[in-house]
Design a protein around this motif. Structure first.
Motif: not given
Length: 384
Positions: A197-202, A159-164, A206-209, A340-343
């Motif tokens: 571009y900024t959104k793509a970086e986000q 759910s969280n990944v889908s939302h983010d 997220l994918a990296h974290d 991302t909320g994963l840090g």
């Protein structure tokens, strides 16, 4: 859990009484038969009669008392034997009744009443069985709860990944759609490209974290331990954030006691811990003017690492959830600071790999992330 003795029902008490009566009757019949056989044997053998008479006259007790009657002694001995047999049969039947009660309790638990425990107290090896059953039920309940928690966690993760992912992806599609359709004004085109571009970086972050988080949670993840000079690492970490901190009017303070403090750790992963904590302080420590990086030797076998900032206080309710995956303090959920909320979850996973602990305290003066690590994680693991 308070232990209690097995309470017999009225039917079981009657059963126990009947067992005692039947045993007494059988023993009386057996005793009578033995006495008759012995008397017949003695009467038919005069030498045996003379031998018994000789013993009665010869064997004397204190005060010159002789054996009065061999029959009385024999009957007393048989009576003692009868009492032993009677006790053995009654206690055996009582233990069978205890076992029935335990089996009944076990069936009750097996029918889904996993909050129930067998609270009987017995004095036989059956107590070990009862304790083992209770331990097994506890273990089963814990496994069920863990499985439910994992299932819930998995659902929350999806759910969280889908939302983010959906949020920045919607913006990217929207702005690229405007550019593709030609409806965007020429002066706005560059702005839309920058936003996309900024959104793509986000999304990339997220994918990296997420990949790092799942990797750290894997049991196959290993630490690359090596001697790590704490003061040098802290100086290097602080230098990496110096420009960003200066823009916000924040200065670093680095302290280690002793100055040459060295531990066995994974430099890359511990560096990620400091990056996450300092980034967290720079993003959310509103009004902060100072970030302290402190390390102290504790009890000659542990090191305490502290990352502190004098910025805004973290609410008490948030402190309890701050290391949970995807949790973010509500006031930080905005475009500029919302990560991302994963840090912090990644940070805790790295500390767990080092067999350490991490906690957070916050008041009006300081917000502190306090880490305890063993000087050598391998020794700490062997000690467990």
């Amino acid at each position: 859990m308070k232990k209690k003795r097995v309470k017999l029902t009225a039917a079981e008490k009657s059963e126990l009484f009947a067992e005692g009566v039947i045993t007494v009757v059988l023993l009386l019949l057996l005793n009578l038969s033995v006495i008759i056989l012995i008397n017949l044997t003695i009467l038919q053998n005069k030498n045996l009669v003379n031998g018994i008479f000789f013993l009665k006259k010869t064997v004397a007790f204190a005060g010159g008392q002789h054996i009065w009657s061999w029959q009385n002694i024999f009957i007393v001995m048989m009576g003692i034997g009868d009492l032993i047999v009677l006790y053995w049969r009654l206690i055996r039947r009582y233990h069978q009744m205890q076992l029935r009660h335990v089996i009944s309790e076990l069936h009750y638990i097996a029918n889904g009443h996993f909050d129930h425990r067998i609270s009987f107290k017995v004095k036989t090896d059956l107590q070990k069985v009862i304790d083992s059953i209770n331990s097994l039920v506890d273990s089963t309940v814990n496994s069920i709860n863990e499985e439910k928690a994992i299932e819930k966690s998995k659902d929350e993760l999806i759910s969280n990944v889908s939302h983010d992912i959906r949020t920045p992806l919607t913006s990217i599609i929207g702005y690229l759609g405007l550019l593709k359709s030609g409806l965007a004004k020429p002066e706005d085109e560059q702005k839309y490209v920058n936003i996309a571009y900024t959104k793509a970086e986000q999304m990339k972050s997220l994918a990296h974290d997420l990949l790092e988080y799942t990797t750290l949670k894997s049991t196959k993840t290993k630490l690359n331990l090596s001697p790590l000079h704490i003061y040098s690492m802290l100086e290097q970490v602080a230098a990496g954030f110096e420009l960003e901190a200066e823009k916000k009017g924040i200065g670093f303070v680095v302290e280690t006691r002793p100055k040459n403090l060295t531990i066995q750790a994974d430099p890359e992963k511990l560096g990620r811990v400091y990056n996450n904590l300092i980034t967290n302080a720079l993003k959310y420590g509103a009004g902060a003017t100072k970030i302290k990086l402190i390390a102290n030797l504790v009890n000659n076998d542990q090191v305490e690492l502290r990352v502190e900032n004098n910025g805004a206080k973290i609410p008490e309710a948030s402190l309890k959830k701050i290391f949970e995956r995807f949790y973010r303090v509500e006031t930080s959920r905005n475009v500029k600071t919302g990560g991302t909320g994963l840090g912090l979850s990644i940070t805790k996973s790295i500390i767990d790999l080092h067999h350490g602990t991490i906690r957070c305290t916050s008041n009006d003066k300081w917000t502190s992330f306090i880490i305890r690590l063993p000087l050598d994680p391998k020794k700490a693991q062997n000690a467990k």
